[in-house]
Design an enzyme around this catalytic site. Structure first.
Site, short mmCIF file in Angstrom:
data_model
loop_
_atom_site.label_atom_id
_atom_site.label_comp_id
_atom_site.label_asym_id
_atom_site.label_seq_id
_atom_site.Cartn_x
_atom_site.Cartn_y
_atom_site.Cartn_z
N LYS A 59 0.83 -1.20 0.00
CA LYS A 59 0.00 0.00 0.00
C LYS A 59 0.87 1.25 0.00
O LYS A 59 0.63 2.20 -0.77
CB LYS A 59 -0.92 0.01 1.23
CG LYS A 59 -1.97 -1.08 1.23
CD LYS A 59 -2.70 -1.09 2.57
CE LYS A 59 -3.63 -2.28 2.71
NZ LYS A 59 -4.30 -2.32 4.01
N CYS A 75 -0.30 0.76 6.35
CA CYS A 75 -0.74 -0.02 7.52
C CYS A 75 -1.57 -1.22 7.05
O CYS A 75 -2.28 -1.13 6.07
CB CYS A 75 -1.65 0.81 8.43
SG CYS A 75 -1.03 2.44 8.83
N ASP A 76 -1.47 -2.29 7.80
CA ASP A 76 -2.37 -3.41 7.58
C ASP A 76 -2.47 -4.20 8.87
O ASP A 76 -1.55 -4.18 9.70
CB ASP A 76 -1.90 -4.32 6.45
CG ASP A 76 -3.02 -5.23 5.97
OD1 ASP A 76 -3.90 -4.76 5.22
OD2 ASP A 76 -3.05 -6.41 6.38
N GLN A 77 -3.58 -4.87 9.03
CA GLN A 77 -3.79 -5.69 10.23
C GLN A 77 -4.38 -7.03 9.83
O GLN A 77 -5.31 -7.08 9.02
CB GLN A 77 -4.73 -4.97 11.19
CG GLN A 77 -4.93 -5.70 12.52
CD GLN A 77 -5.90 -4.97 13.42
OE1 GLN A 77 -7.08 -4.84 13.08
NE2 GLN A 77 -5.42 -4.49 14.55
#
Length: 199
Positions: A59, A75-77
């Site tokens: 991203k 960001c990623d989760q």
């Protein structure tokens, strides 16, 4: 001299956390097919933490390439229960299945953050929180989802711990920022070290 950060995310929670911390930010979501990026990772045996890092970096790099010179935060989760990785539920029935599966179990939220400038990654970090959901009665799950409505579809676990979702849990290990999807303290530390914010 401080600079305005680009957040490669459409999450209003992440943007608000940064702004509340005094970080000037433009939110420019990346246009990526996350499931297509994730498929080969799953086949290669990547851990949930590695998946979150790869997606966060993809991203940030995508947005960075369109905004030369700017510092971009990706960001990623991921949510993992053992080897099983959860994604945002597609509908309310999916949310119900998520909560039934997580009921009485301890799962992990793996929150990855990556800083990129001019397509080059300059920092990456993953923070992990462990959450133990209490044993939930199926009828309660139905009533809970009726109350929270479509908000349940906006997170990987079908809950928002910053709202009524906190009632689903008996134990939480990890900081609030990691749980909401942005490990803020390590990000702020790195931004200070880069001179991007006053420190």
């Amino acid at each position: 001299m401080t600079e305005k950060l680009i957040l490669a995310s459409g999450s209003p929670f992440r943007k608000a956390m940064l702004e509340h911390a005094g970080v000037a930010v433009d939110a420019i979501p990346a246009d990526l097919d996350e499931r297509a990026l994730e498929a080969p990772l799953a086949e290669s045996g990547a851990t949930p933490e590695e998946v979150a890092l790869v997606l966060a970096e993809a991203k940030a790099v995508a947005v960075s390439e369109a905004h030369p010179g700017r510092l971009v935060l990706g960001c990623d989760q991921t949510l993992s229960l053992g080897d099983e990785v959860f994604h945002k539920p597609a509908d309310m029935e999916g949310a119900r299945r998520h909560l039934l599966r997580l009921s009485g179990q301890t799962h992990q939220l793996n929150s990855a953050v990556v800083l990129v400038r001019d397509g080059e990654t300059i920092w990456r970090h993953v923070a992990v929180a462990s959450l133990t959901m209490r044993q939930l009665d199926p009828a309660f799950i139905g009533r809970h989802l009726a109350r929270v409505g479509r908000k349940a579809l906006s997170s990987v676990g079908a809950y928002q711990i910053e709202g009524e979702g906190i009632q689903l849990f008996e134990k939480v290990e990890g900081d609030h920022f990691t749980i909401v999807g942005l490990p803020l303290l390590p990000v702020l530390k790195e931004l200070r070290e880069l001179g991007a914010i006053d420190g």
